[in-house]
Design an enzyme around this catalytic site. Structure first.
Site, PDB file in Angstrom:
ATOM      1  N   ASP A  76       0.842  -1.195   0.000  1.00 57.38           N
ATOM      2  CA  ASP A  76       0.000   0.000   0.000  1.00 57.38           C
ATOM      3  C   ASP A  76       0.879   1.247   0.000  1.00 57.38           C
ATOM      4  OD1 ASP A  76       0.774  -0.635   2.690  1.00 57.38           O
ATOM      5  OD2 ASP A  76      -0.780   0.715   3.452  1.00 57.38           O
ATOM      6  N   GLU A 142      -0.037  -0.734   5.892  1.00 60.82           N
ATOM      7  CA  GLU A 142       1.061  -0.149   6.662  1.00 60.82           C
ATOM      8  C   GLU A 142       0.940   1.362   6.702  1.00 60.82           C
ATOM      9  OE1 GLU A 142       5.157   1.293   7.710  1.00 60.82           O
ATOM     10  OE2 GLU A 142       3.878   1.809   6.021  1.00 60.82           O
TER      11      GLU A 142
END
Length: 396
Positions: A76, A142
């Site tokens: 991500d 994250e």
């Protein structure tokens, strides 16, 4: 020996997946296909929590015997902001002037691409019976709340009986040049709100009010009057910073009812959240006495300081970096927090990746030469971690 994809090609493939947190964007599917084709068993568990988006993750493993080296990261990325401000489409993966442009080029699709490129080349040469196991643990959570990502993926793996000996997290650790720095630990982070209570009133009649602002100044001064510590061999001194002070009072003729300040502490391994909160309250109580009424609200935190002690594994990684770059990396604990804070509960973890100068910025980019060298470093690590057995004639 079959040809394996270059780190540049893999990084471009990942960047072209618009995986802005918490969207998977095709990035984990792309990585899963590469690893499955190389012989990894691949699973993509999805985790949920109330009030947070569902997040897809990836776990892949090859090998069953011998030591297991865990390779970790996240696909991500943070939002690119206004695309018109970028020199190139942030999800096009354009190469210009020897640099790969795109969101995640540095943080951290480039790092994952290098881990994958090194692993695929290693397996193409050595085959699946290389005397150990390689596992990939990659999350899509994250840059977001970090609730449905690495921490749950590790618990899921542990419940299945998965065990790891060491981990490399490919976060961008180098300040200026590839080979500058390995992270062997991270500081903890604690945030708290300090509220001083008063009594609202007209400024012309202060005897009928109680101004909380002088009390807040007094308590803030007490927290800043002396350092929390002097640091340790591997950590800087713990640092307290006030990030906002507010009374929420738009009127110039009104004494406010309360004053509030938010503080954040980046702390070393001399402290844990409980001991740090106790120290804050000790200082506040001593300064407040019976004159200042206050409340301290400490936010729960999972960012606790930790240190991976320098050992043979750290030496192995250091030697690989020095052999490829000519630089002996510093062993550091500086910077913010990362998913290493979760991984350290499973096995010793170090962080090493690309140069972090453009991460989270417009025109995020990485030198193609750095991708090649980082993949070469990871390949050296794999070769050293899983040394080849000598041919029968040599053993004789």
């Amino acid at each position: 020996m079959p040809t394996t994809p270059s780190p540049l090609a893999l990084a471009q493939g990942l960047i072209r997946c618009p995986s802005v947190t918490p969207e998977e964007g095709g990035a984990l599917a792309y990585l899963a296909g590469l690893l499955a084709a190389a012989g990894f068993s691949v699973e993509r568990p999805v985790f949920s929590a109330p009030g947070t988006p569902d997040v897809e993750n990836l776990y892949a493993r090859i090998g069953a015997d011998g030591p297991c080296l865990l390779l970790a990261g996240h696909t991500d990325v943070v939002p690119p902001g206004e695309p018109a401000l970028w020199r190139h489409d942030p999800f096009a993966g354009v190469v210009e002037g020897g640099e790969l442009h795109g969101r995640g080029a540095v943080d951290m699709k480039g790092g994952i691409a290098c881990l994958a490129a090194a692993s695929l080349a290693f397996l193409a040469e050595r085959g699946p019976a290389f005397g150990g196991s390689i596992a990939f643990l990659v999350t899509g959570d994250e840059e977001g709340p970090a609730v449905n990502g690495t921490v749950k993926l590790l618990a899921w793996a542990r419940a299945r009986g998965e065990r790891f000996d060491h981990c490399i997290l490919a976060e961008p650790t180098n300040p200026d040049a590839l080979g500058d720095m390995i992270k062997i630990g991270r500081r903890g982070s604690l945030t708290a709100t300090l509220t001083v209570l008063g009594a609202q009133g007209h400024v012309a009649y202060p005897h009928r009010a109680e101004n909380p602002i002088p009390g807040l100044i007094r308590l803030a001064g007490a927290l800043l009057a002396a350092p929390l510590d002097e640091g340790t061999a591997h950590f800087d001194a713990s640092n307290l910073e006030f990030t906002t002070i507010d009374v929420g009072n738009p009127a110039s003729n009104v004494i406010p009812a309360q004053a509030r300040a938010v503080l954040n502490i980046r702390f070393n391994d001399l402290w844990n959240p409980a001991s740090l909160e106790a120290e804050l309250r000790r200082r506040l109580d001593a300064a407040a006495g019976n004159a200042v009424r206050y409340r301290l609200d400490v936010q729960p935190t999972n960012a606790v300081a930790f240190l991976t002690q320098p050992d043979a594994f750290v030496d192995l990684v250091t030697a690989a970096i020095e052999a490829e770059t000519g630089r002996r990396p510093a062993l550091s604990t500086t910077g913010g927090t990362s998913d290493a804070r979760f991984i350290k509960e499973a096995c010793p973890v170090i962080e090493f990746g690309l140069v972090g100068q453009t991460m989270h910025q417009v025109d995020e980019r990485v030198a193609v030469a750095d991708l090649d060298r980082l993949a070469a470093i990871f390949r050296r690590i794999l070769d050293a971690y899983f040394p080849a057995s000598p041919p029968p004639a040599e053993r004789a």
